[in-house]
Each structure stands twice: as C-alpha cells, then as structure tokens.
Design a protein around this motif. Sequence first.
Motif, PDB file in Angstrom:
ATOM      1  N   GLU A   9      36.029 -73.730  92.791  1.00 44.69           N
ATOM      2  CA  GLU A   9      37.457 -73.973  92.948  1.00 44.69           C
ATOM      3  C   GLU A   9      37.783 -75.461  93.050  1.00 44.69           C
ATOM      4  N   THR A  10      36.797 -76.246  93.464  1.00 49.04           N
ATOM      5  CA  THR A  10      37.057 -77.673  93.606  1.00 49.04           C
ATOM      6  C   THR A  10      37.041 -78.397  92.269  1.00 49.04           C
ATOM      7  N   GLN A  11      36.524 -77.741  91.217  1.00 42.87           N
ATOM      8  CA  GLN A  11      36.477 -78.390  89.906  1.00 42.87           C
ATOM      9  C   GLN A  11      37.872 -78.389  89.296  1.00 42.87           C
ATOM     10  N   LEU A  12      38.351 -79.563  88.927  1.00 42.24           N
ATOM     11  CA  LEU A  12      39.706 -79.663  88.422  1.00 42.24           C
ATOM     12  C   LEU A  12      39.761 -79.654  86.909  1.00 42.24           C
ATOM     13  N   GLY A  13      38.996 -80.517  86.265  1.00 48.87           N
ATOM     14  CA  GLY A  13      39.147 -80.751  84.838  1.00 48.87           C
ATOM     15  C   GLY A  13      38.583 -79.659  83.948  1.00 48.87           C
ATOM     16  N   ILE A  14      38.904 -79.789  82.652  1.00 51.75           N
ATOM     17  CA  ILE A  14      38.379 -78.897  81.618  1.00 51.75           C
ATOM     18  C   ILE A  14      37.086 -79.521  81.098  1.00 51.75           C
ATOM     19  N   VAL A  61      43.210 -71.390  80.295  1.00 56.48           N
ATOM     20  CA  VAL A  61      44.105 -70.362  80.840  1.00 56.48           C
ATOM     21  C   VAL A  61      43.789 -70.031  82.294  1.00 56.48           C
ATOM     22  N   THR A  62      42.556 -70.339  82.749  1.00 50.75           N
ATOM     23  CA  THR A  62      42.234 -70.108  84.165  1.00 50.75           C
ATOM     24  C   THR A  62      42.540 -71.343  85.007  1.00 50.75           C
ATOM     25  N   HIS A  63      42.040 -72.502  84.592  1.00 51.46           N
ATOM     26  CA  HIS A  63      42.303 -73.732  85.337  1.00 51.46           C
ATOM     27  C   HIS A  63      43.797 -74.077  85.321  1.00 51.46           C
ATOM     28  N   GLY A  64      44.476 -73.714  84.248  1.00 56.32           N
ATOM     29  CA  GLY A  64      45.907 -73.960  84.150  1.00 56.32           C
ATOM     30  C   GLY A  64      46.746 -72.947  84.902  1.00 56.32           C
ATOM     31  N   GLU A  65      46.093 -72.078  85.675  1.00 56.59           N
ATOM     32  CA  GLU A  65      46.757 -71.087  86.532  1.00 56.59           C
ATOM     33  C   GLU A  65      47.648 -70.133  85.755  1.00 56.59           C
ATOM     34  N   CYS A 125      41.872 -56.350  80.874  1.00 59.55           N
ATOM     35  CA  CYS A 125      43.145 -56.405  81.591  1.00 59.55           C
ATOM     36  C   CYS A 125      43.165 -57.669  82.447  1.00 59.55           C
ATOM     37  N   TYR A 126      44.319 -58.311  82.514  1.00 58.10           N
ATOM     38  CA  TYR A 126      44.416 -59.597  83.196  1.00 58.10           C
ATOM     39  C   TYR A 126      45.654 -59.651  84.074  1.00 58.10           C
ATOM     40  N   ILE A 127      45.546 -60.446  85.126  1.00 56.92           N
ATOM     41  CA  ILE A 127      46.693 -60.707  85.986  1.00 56.92           C
ATOM     42  C   ILE A 127      47.432 -61.918  85.419  1.00 56.92           C
ATOM     43  N   LEU A 128      48.701 -61.758  85.120  1.00 55.45           N
ATOM     44  CA  LEU A 128      49.515 -62.882  84.682  1.00 55.45           C
ATOM     45  C   LEU A 128      50.061 -63.580  85.924  1.00 55.45           C
ATOM     46  N   ARG A 129      49.614 -64.810  86.125  1.00 52.97           N
ATOM     47  CA  ARG A 129      50.060 -65.566  87.281  1.00 52.97           C
ATOM     48  C   ARG A 129      51.490 -66.100  87.040  1.00 52.97           C
ATOM     49  N   PRO A 130      52.161 -66.544  88.097  1.00 54.78           N
ATOM     50  CA  PRO A 130      53.556 -66.995  87.939  1.00 54.78           C
ATOM     51  C   PRO A 130      53.755 -68.041  86.852  1.00 54.78           C
ATOM     52  N   TRP A 131      52.767 -68.923  86.628  1.00 54.38           N
ATOM     53  CA  TRP A 131      52.925 -69.992  85.637  1.00 54.38           C
ATOM     54  C   TRP A 131      53.096 -69.407  84.237  1.00 54.38           C
ATOM     55  N   SER A 132      52.288 -68.417  83.879  1.00 56.70           N
ATOM     56  CA  SER A 132      52.404 -67.814  82.550  1.00 56.70           C
ATOM     57  C   SER A 132      53.539 -66.795  82.495  1.00 56.70           C
ATOM     58  N   TYR A 133      53.769 -66.083  83.594  1.00 51.31           N
ATOM     59  CA  TYR A 133      54.847 -65.091  83.565  1.00 51.31           C
ATOM     60  C   TYR A 133      56.204 -65.766  83.400  1.00 51.31           C
ATOM     61  N   GLU A 156      48.837 -82.609  84.316  1.00 56.13           N
ATOM     62  CA  GLU A 156      48.495 -82.679  82.889  1.00 56.13           C
ATOM     63  C   GLU A 156      47.789 -81.409  82.465  1.00 56.13           C
ATOM     64  N   MET A 157      46.872 -80.923  83.295  1.00 50.97           N
ATOM     65  CA  MET A 157      46.142 -79.700  82.975  1.00 50.97           C
ATOM     66  C   MET A 157      47.084 -78.498  82.876  1.00 50.97           C
ATOM     67  N   LYS A 158      48.148 -78.503  83.661  1.00 50.88           N
ATOM     68  CA  LYS A 158      49.121 -77.407  83.624  1.00 50.88           C
ATOM     69  C   LYS A 158      50.158 -77.599  82.526  1.00 50.88           C
ATOM     70  N   GLY A 159      50.103 -78.753  81.845  1.00 47.82           N
ATOM     71  CA  GLY A 159      50.909 -78.924  80.634  1.00 47.82           C
ATOM     72  C   GLY A 159      52.328 -79.376  80.807  1.00 47.82           C
TER      73      GLY A 159
END
Length: 540
Positions: free
Chosen positions: A53-58, A74-78, A88-96, A395-398
């Motif tokens: 979880e502490t790893q930030l970058g791609i 798609v995971t690091h970008g939440e 099956c996947y959970i769509l987090r608030p950022w993508s929803y 930046e990672m979240k775009g």
Amino acid sequence: MDEVEAKVAEVELAADAGEKAPVAKKEKPKKEKPAKKEKAPQAAGDGKKEVKETQLGISAKKDDNFSLWYSQVVTHGEMIEYYDVSGCYILRPWSYAMWESIKDFFDAEIKKLGVKNAYFPLFVSEKALIKEKDHVEGFAPEVAWVTRSGNSELEEPIAVRPTSETVMYPIFSKWIRSHRDLPLKLNQWCNVVRWEFKDPTPFIRSREFLWQEGHTAFATKPEADEEVLAILELYRRVYEEVLAVPVIKGIKSELEKFAGGLYTTTVEAFIRNTGRGIQGATSHCLGQNFAKMFEIYFLNDNRERKMVWQNSWGLTTRTIGVMVMVHGDDKGLVLPPRVAPVQVVIIHIPSKDIETNVLIESCKEIAKELRDAGVRVEEDYRDNYKPGWKFSNWEMKGVPLRIEIGPKDVASKQVKVVRRDDGGKDFISVENIGDSIKNLLDVVQKSMLEKATRERDSCIVQARSWDEFMAALNNKKLVMAPWCDEKEVEEQVKERTKADLSGAAKTLCMPFEQPELPEGTVCFSSGKPAKKWALWGRSY
C-alpha cells in the motif's frame, strides 16, 4: 433516397425477412473449470505477491508490459478493487463518478429523442430466453443460470439477463395494440451478467458490467433506420466529446452482427499499444424477427394488423477502460476534463516566508471562485505528505490541472498551473481565474482528442494484397482492405491469421466513410471482385 437509406444501401444490408431462424440444439451445459482467483497486480520485479500500500508510482511501462501497466493504473489510480469472484470488480468512487458523467450526458440526449427510462427484472425464464433461437444461440455460452433456492431445486432454471430483449418484448406485445402506441422508446440503466471464459480485464471484459440498453419499436422501417443512426451519433459524441477518444462509425458484417438482428452499426476505437481494435458501442436494427417471435403487432390507420420494427442499442462501462488505455501514460491516468471527477487540484507550497494558514486561506478563496464558475475542485491540505508526493499522487489519478500556490504566488496574485496531459506549465492571474481555468480545460479536452486522433490515424494502413495485410497486422496496425463481402472469406481470414497472430483478425466494421473503390479492384484475400472497403484488425 434519404441519408439513412443511402447508408444502409451502400453496405448492402438487405436481409430476407422470410428466412427462418435456425433452431439451436439443446446441449448439456459444460462444466466450468474453477477460475483462478484474481489478485491485485504485482509490481515488476518487487518479488511480492501483492503491491504494498505504501507504493505510490506505476512500476510497469505502457510500451513494455501493457497488461501489467493497465492493471496497476486502474488499481493505483483508485478505480477498482479486486473481488473474490473472478471477473467481477468493485467500482470505486473515482471510476463510478466517471460512469455518472457518461450517464448524465447520454441520458439527457436520449430524453431529447423521446426515450423514457424504465426498469425490468434481472431474471429471465428459460421459456422466454429460448423463444428466439438465433438470439439465444449467440449468448448461450455466457448465460448464468439460477437452479436452486436454498436447498430446493427450482422447477425451471432461471437465467440472469445477458441482455434484455427476451425480458422486455413479451411485455411490449401487451403494451402495443394500435399505431397510437407507437413509437415506444424505452431505456434502462442496469447491470447484466455474461459468464465469459476469456481472461477477465477490468472494464474491458468482466462477467458483470453496468450499461444502458435501449429498446424501441416503430411502425415503419425508415423510422427504425433513422433512430439507429441517431443513437450511433450519440455514441460517437460520448467517445469523442466526453472521453476524447476518436472512433470510426460503420456497420458490422453479417458474421459479426448482433445475433437475431437485421443489421448492427458500431463505433470502433483503437488501442495503439496492443494494435487491437475495440468495439465501443453498438446500435442494432432488429428488423421484425423479434416482433414475429414475441407477437408484437399493431393496427394501422386502415385497421390492418402489422408487425412493429424494432431497435436495441447499448453502451457499457467498457467506455472507461477504453479511455484509460488510450490516454494513460507511465505516470498513471490522464483524464479528459469532461469526465474527470476532479478537474483541478489545488496544492499549497508551505514556506517559512509565510504562515501556513494565510496560504491556505488564499487557496480556499481560489477554490471558491472556481466552484462558483462550475469547475470541479479538490483542495489537498494534507500535512503528512510533501508537495512532491501530492503532485505524483494526483498525476497518477489523472486530474487534468494542478494549481500550485506558494508565498510568491500570493504576493503577485497569480498561481502556477500544470497540465496533466502534456506537462505544460503557466502562470495565471487570480483575476477572473474561473473563466481562465474553464477556457484552459476546454483547450486540454480538445488537445487530447486531437493527439489521440493523430495517433490512431497513423496506425490505419490500406492493404490490397494478403502480404500487405499480414505485414500491417504484424506491425500492430488497423487495416483498410477491399473485400468481396462473403462470410466464408471472413471465416477463412480468421483461420489463416490464427497461426500468425496472437489472436485472429476479423472485420471490425465497414466504415460509413468509404475510400474510393476503383472499378476492377479485387478482394485482398479471395481475389474476387471487391464490393466495399472493410476495416480489419485484431480485437478485444
């Protein structure tokens, strides 16, 4: 001849309305092998099963390991969280939130066309599902069945909808009696389940996904044809105007069209790094096949009993995955402003030259002006992270624009603005900053579409022979090739390319915008007289 008739005639979509649909043979269900449990992506070379979880970058590079890169983005970008049911996947608030932006745009547009939203059940009876044999045959391998309730076996298996034609059309036959009941235009925003056996990929290929599905009925074919193209144009607008992803509009081949339908129109996108096309959305003319099966008749002005003409059309959360693949880079997501949950992030730069609370107050004033101007803003005042870490995180979240405010900026009444798409930096006065930022967001949106279009167009190659065709495909290109429009030839191309490619090539569509086809042009594969140009490629 109007535009709709011309396009339909151009690609020779005439179908024999009296042709009988083949009866599907009932086969014993195949036992599915236990799917491997999906895991969160592993960072390249870290030697761990899961990303810390502490790893930030791609860590993966888009050009080197596209699959791992996409999983990390798609995971690091939440955007998603993995789930214990494969596919099956959970769509987090950022993508929803992105899906909500797409939904808000499209829903408003279809309502202008007189479409009304409704909701139909998730479950389909076996009797209804198998009524249209050709249709169910196309979906049979992907249908999930409910066979038991608690400890009791159900008397009749119930299918979980893979699509809703067989759910809705028995009801259409009750609601439609007269020409006064037409047109009937319904849409539903819902989930569907298709139990695919291919490798699951978040957003692109999942066993459950969100979509809209429109189902309409008309008194005449010209009315149905007109709507098919109107909806297809809305799909183009979703991709190009909202997601900044260029698409090609066209018609599917008989082999690739919607099972049970008369013809299928499509918007096709392209993923440059993999050299694969991807179906963006489809708008189908179903003809009268379903009307016949489900007895959807109406009395016209002359009291004559007629069958309706029907359409169906759908757009899914795949849109989000396509956008990520097209625009993302080695730092993570790159979001077009119109779909970004946050369009601007404001970050203060602490300094011994100014009190932090004064700096934060300046940030809040600017944030308020931007919100009043209709800009989606996030303020990052976290004091346990340094500004550089925050820069990388957003930046990672775009996020399209980053505003940096330090002591010199407060003194000079300006802010530093950094673009996510191209890294461009500029200083903007705080006076009328709302209008300035809105204009810049429009520039970013336009620039992203133009860049993606240039990259896509550079990867489309014309090929007139088999050798040219194969050379282009092996170079990760889309291929525009003259074709004789024969199903057998398309099947042969699929078989011939299996041995040479990691995935067979097929027609993606016959583009509406057709290059000139000189007299005497022959099919690149069969050598027979060519009837049209087709866009070929490997596909997701």
